[in-house]
Each structure stands twice: as C-alpha cells, then as structure tokens.
Scaffold this motif. Sequence first.
Motif, PDB file in Angstrom:
ATOM      1  N   ILE A   3      -9.345   5.885  -3.398  1.00 29.36           N
ATOM      2  CA  ILE A   3      -8.387   4.780  -3.471  1.00 29.36           C
ATOM      3  C   ILE A   3      -7.157   5.098  -2.613  1.00 29.36           C
ATOM      4  O   ILE A   3      -6.610   4.224  -1.924  1.00 29.36           O
ATOM      5  CB  ILE A   3      -7.974   4.514  -4.934  1.00 29.36           C
ATOM      6  CG1 ILE A   3      -9.161   3.970  -5.723  1.00 29.36           C
ATOM      7  CG2 ILE A   3      -6.809   3.533  -5.001  1.00 29.36           C
ATOM      8  CD1 ILE A   3      -8.881   3.772  -7.207  1.00 29.36           C
ATOM      9  N   ASN A  15      -6.746  -5.603  -1.360  1.00 29.81           N
ATOM     10  CA  ASN A  15      -7.319  -4.314  -1.765  1.00 29.81           C
ATOM     11  C   ASN A  15      -6.518  -3.586  -2.854  1.00 29.81           C
ATOM     12  O   ASN A  15      -7.113  -3.096  -3.826  1.00 29.81           O
ATOM     13  CB  ASN A  15      -7.483  -3.409  -0.541  1.00 29.81           C
ATOM     14  CG  ASN A  15      -8.701  -3.773   0.283  1.00 29.81           C
ATOM     15  OD1 ASN A  15      -9.630  -4.415  -0.211  1.00 29.81           O
ATOM     16  ND2 ASN A  15      -8.711  -3.380   1.545  1.00 29.81           N
ATOM     17  N   PRO A  16      -5.196  -3.469  -2.742  1.00 31.15           N
ATOM     18  CA  PRO A  16      -4.456  -2.767  -3.811  1.00 31.15           C
ATOM     19  C   PRO A  16      -4.603  -3.440  -5.168  1.00 31.15           C
ATOM     20  O   PRO A  16      -4.644  -2.760  -6.200  1.00 31.15           O
ATOM     21  CB  PRO A  16      -3.004  -2.814  -3.319  1.00 31.15           C
ATOM     22  CG  PRO A  16      -3.099  -3.005  -1.856  1.00 31.15           C
ATOM     23  CD  PRO A  16      -4.307  -3.851  -1.632  1.00 31.15           C
ATOM     24  N   ASN A  20       0.812  -1.215   0.000  1.00 26.28           N
ATOM     25  CA  ASN A  20       0.000   0.000   0.000  1.00 26.28           C
ATOM     26  C   ASN A  20       0.845   1.264   0.000  1.00 26.28           C
ATOM     27  O   ASN A  20       0.374   2.317  -0.450  1.00 26.28           O
ATOM     28  CB  ASN A  20      -0.947  -0.014   1.205  1.00 26.28           C
ATOM     29  CG  ASN A  20      -2.080  -0.997   1.038  1.00 26.28           C
ATOM     30  OD1 ASN A  20      -3.078  -0.717   0.381  1.00 26.28           O
ATOM     31  ND2 ASN A  20      -1.942  -2.178   1.632  1.00 26.28           N
ATOM     32  N   SER A  79     -13.500   3.249   3.905  1.00 27.03           N
ATOM     33  CA  SER A  79     -13.059   3.671   2.579  1.00 27.03           C
ATOM     34  C   SER A  79     -13.642   2.777   1.493  1.00 27.03           C
ATOM     35  O   SER A  79     -13.983   3.250   0.405  1.00 27.03           O
ATOM     36  CB  SER A  79     -11.526   3.658   2.504  1.00 27.03           C
ATOM     37  OG  SER A  79     -10.959   4.617   3.375  1.00 27.03           O
ATOM     38  N   TYR A 127      -8.438  -2.578  -6.298  1.00 30.39           N
ATOM     39  CA  TYR A 127      -8.855  -1.186  -6.481  1.00 30.39           C
ATOM     40  C   TYR A 127      -7.792  -0.288  -7.107  1.00 30.39           C
ATOM     41  O   TYR A 127      -8.132   0.746  -7.684  1.00 30.39           O
ATOM     42  CB  TYR A 127      -9.265  -0.592  -5.127  1.00 30.39           C
ATOM     43  CG  TYR A 127     -10.481  -1.247  -4.542  1.00 30.39           C
ATOM     44  CD1 TYR A 127     -11.763  -0.864  -4.919  1.00 30.39           C
ATOM     45  CD2 TYR A 127     -10.359  -2.279  -3.616  1.00 30.39           C
ATOM     46  CE1 TYR A 127     -12.882  -1.473  -4.393  1.00 30.39           C
ATOM     47  CE2 TYR A 127     -11.475  -2.894  -3.071  1.00 30.39           C
ATOM     48  CZ  TYR A 127     -12.732  -2.489  -3.467  1.00 30.39           C
ATOM     49  OH  TYR A 127     -13.839  -3.105  -2.950  1.00 30.39           O
ATOM     50  N   ALA A 128      -6.520  -0.649  -7.001  1.00 27.30           N
ATOM     51  CA  ALA A 128      -5.459   0.237  -7.505  1.00 27.30           C
ATOM     52  C   ALA A 128      -4.758  -0.330  -8.731  1.00 27.30           C
ATOM     53  O   ALA A 128      -4.748   0.298  -9.792  1.00 27.30           O
ATOM     54  CB  ALA A 128      -4.447   0.502  -6.389  1.00 27.30           C
ATOM     55  N   LEU A 180      -8.050   4.492   0.991  1.00 29.54           N
ATOM     56  CA  LEU A 180      -8.023   3.056   1.280  1.00 29.54           C
ATOM     57  C   LEU A 180      -6.590   2.571   1.446  1.00 29.54           C
ATOM     58  O   LEU A 180      -6.284   1.820   2.386  1.00 29.54           O
ATOM     59  CB  LEU A 180      -8.725   2.302   0.148  1.00 29.54           C
ATOM     60  CG  LEU A 180      -8.687   0.772   0.228  1.00 29.54           C
ATOM     61  CD1 LEU A 180      -9.427   0.275   1.459  1.00 29.54           C
ATOM     62  CD2 LEU A 180      -9.290   0.157  -1.042  1.00 29.54           C
ATOM     63  N   PHE A 212      -9.686   8.590  -7.253  1.00 31.91           N
ATOM     64  CA  PHE A 212      -8.311   8.347  -6.820  1.00 31.91           C
ATOM     65  C   PHE A 212      -8.084   8.806  -5.384  1.00 31.91           C
ATOM     66  O   PHE A 212      -7.258   8.231  -4.670  1.00 31.91           O
ATOM     67  CB  PHE A 212      -7.341   9.043  -7.768  1.00 31.91           C
ATOM     68  CG  PHE A 212      -7.382   8.503  -9.173  1.00 31.91           C
ATOM     69  CD1 PHE A 212      -6.984   7.205  -9.443  1.00 31.91           C
ATOM     70  CD2 PHE A 212      -7.849   9.279 -10.219  1.00 31.91           C
ATOM     71  CE1 PHE A 212      -7.026   6.699 -10.727  1.00 31.91           C
ATOM     72  CE2 PHE A 212      -7.894   8.780 -11.512  1.00 31.91           C
ATOM     73  CZ  PHE A 212      -7.486   7.484 -11.768  1.00 31.91           C
ATOM     74  N   ILE A 269     -15.860   4.094  -1.572  1.00 27.55           N
ATOM     75  CA  ILE A 269     -15.600   3.763  -2.976  1.00 27.55           C
ATOM     76  C   ILE A 269     -16.859   3.194  -3.625  1.00 27.55           C
ATOM     77  O   ILE A 269     -17.177   3.508  -4.785  1.00 27.55           O
ATOM     78  CB  ILE A 269     -14.435   2.764  -3.072  1.00 27.55           C
ATOM     79  CG1 ILE A 269     -13.125   3.451  -2.695  1.00 27.55           C
ATOM     80  CG2 ILE A 269     -14.326   2.175  -4.485  1.00 27.55           C
ATOM     81  CD1 ILE A 269     -11.934   2.511  -2.621  1.00 27.55           C
ATOM     82  N   ASN A 294      -6.455  -0.408 -12.072  1.00 29.30           N
ATOM     83  CA  ASN A 294      -6.847   0.862 -12.670  1.00 29.30           C
ATOM     84  C   ASN A 294      -5.854   1.270 -13.742  1.00 29.30           C
ATOM     85  O   ASN A 294      -4.638   1.256 -13.516  1.00 29.30           O
ATOM     86  CB  ASN A 294      -6.939   1.943 -11.586  1.00 29.30           C
ATOM     87  CG  ASN A 294      -7.422   3.266 -12.126  1.00 29.30           C
ATOM     88  OD1 ASN A 294      -6.624   4.056 -12.630  1.00 29.30           O
ATOM     89  ND2 ASN A 294      -8.711   3.519 -12.016  1.00 29.30           N
TER      90      ASN A 294
END
Length: 340
Positions: free
Chosen positions: A88, A303-304, A67, A135, A307-308, A91, A85, A139, A311
């Motif tokens: 994100i 999570n990363p 993260n 978070s 959600y990240a 989070l 963003f 989102i 992207n």
Amino acid sequence: MSEEAPVTPSWFGSESTWASGGGGMENVTMVTFPPAPAFPPRYPPELLMNPWDIVLCSSGTLIACENALVVLVIWQNPALRAPMFLLIGSLALADLLAGLGLVLHFTFAYLLRSDSAQLLTVGLVVASFTASVFSLLAITIDRYLSLYYALTYNSERTAAFTYTMLVLLWSASVCLGLLPVTGVNCLGQESTCSVVRPLTKNNVVVLSVSFLLLFGLMLQLYVQICKIVMRHAHQIALQHHFLAASPHYVTTRKGVSTLALILGTFAACWMPFTVYSLIADYTYPPLYTYATLVPATYNSVINPVIYAFRNQEIQKALWLICCGCIPASVAHRARTPSDV
C-alpha cells in the motif's frame, strides 16, 4: 480583426486547438498544420494556459496531497510494516510521484519551456503511473496469496517475496520512465509521435499492451479470490445450516461486491486511455486525448480511498495523528470479508 490561435497544449504536438473535434470537411482538406514547437509559444496572458492542462495540474495537486498523507502515516508508524502495508505504501508513493510529475510538467511547460525539462517530467509521470499499476497488481497477488496460503502467509518467506516484488516493479517502472530521456522520443521526428508528446507511438503501444496484460492477470486473480472467499463462506454457512441467513455469508457477498467495484473502477479509469492510445496518433484532436487522460489520473485519486483509508489499522493511525485518540467504533470494529 484577426484572432491569434490558442496556445499549443503542452502534452501534444499538433497545432489544432485544444477543443478541436470536428469542423467542415473543406477546412480539413485545405489547411496544412505546421509542426508544433516543443513548448507553448509566447501569447498574451489570457491565452497562455490551456484549461485542460490546468485540470491535470489540479488533479496532480490533489493526488500528491492525498497520497502524501498515506505515505506519512505508514512511514511514521512502525506497526505498519507487514507486507500488505509495504505494498500500500508503494502504491501511495507511486501515486504521490505521479501527482508531483503532473504539477512539475505543468510548471515547466509554461515557465521553463525546455525540451530537457519536458522529457524529465514526462519520464517521471510514465515511471510513476507504471509503478502505480504494478503496485495494484502486487496488492492483488498479495491478497490472493493471503487467502490461498492462509496458515503460512505471515512467514519470513512472504516478506522476502514482497520485497522482491517491490524491487522488480520499481526497477521496471524506472526503466520505462527513462526511455524518453535516453532518446526514445519523437522530438526529432514529429511523425513518430503518439497521442502524448514526446512519447513515440511504439512506446505508447508497448505501455498500452502491457496494461491490458496486467489487467487480464488482475481479473483472473480476483476471480480466484472470489472463488476462495465464496467457498469458505459456503462451508461456514453449512455448519450453521442457514446459508442465505448467515451473517458471514452476507458480509462475504459484500466483500465480493467490493472486489468487483475495485476492478471496475480501475478499468473505468484506465481502459479508455489505453484503447485510445492504441488506435490514435498525433494527428488526432488533442481534445480526445485529454478526455481519456484526465479520467486515468483520477484512479490515483481513488486509490488511497480504496486501499488505504478503508484499512482499519491505517484509520487508527490517522485518528492518532489528527486528534490523538481512536474512536470506539474504529478501535473495536472487526475485520470482515468486505475489507479485502
């Protein structure tokens, strides 16, 4: 030759061993367990560390590193300032602090051995994981609003709403994290402890019920998102007169499957610990708590990825940081409903 009892797990207040899960009934009725100390007692080096605590510390290290990369990318790239963003980033920051909290708790429990340090690190972990769950809810709300108000989503009003959500979720998280530090703990009365020491049973019940309510709200929002996406896909497919064969319809179905995977992963990670926290107390074997708490931490590892790293804009920023270039497959990939 008599054997010394293994060290008390740093998260729990029972003198039962970390692997205790049963045994003869005659042992249960004859043995009375004394209150546990507030920190691991001094034992030989080979018995100093609980293997489950090492697992939690390792998870915390992975969470923090993963993260931290997301936070760094969003912080350094001025183009990543849209509401999506920012959420994100919130989070990732929450999960980063949660990972640091797990590592610090392990360090202080076995090195510093202080009640004050234990309260601070547990408070940090509670605040961070609470902010992480909040978070995720923010989102979900953002994704719903981006579909429901598609034409006005990028307005200043949306940005103001996003900042308001961030302030509220972090304020609530900090307040919940401060409870153990400000006296709402069970260090002075062992009988009020929950499955996670030094949190009280009432404190954990409030956190668990709040999680169930948030999960119910997220489930409802994702159902509405699926309805909106499927309705739009149906309208587009009808215009092409080929519903099942429409590429947009196929990618939309993939997007709905992605939403189901996101929600299912979230539930699989947190639901066991939440339910167990409601029904159990400090007298239950620590093994059961570890077995449900460790998977909950894995949600911050996942999570990363969800959600990240999926992207497109963050992928471009990562490629620029790592190698100074953007592959053509990433630069020209069109956004599809499966990216929701």
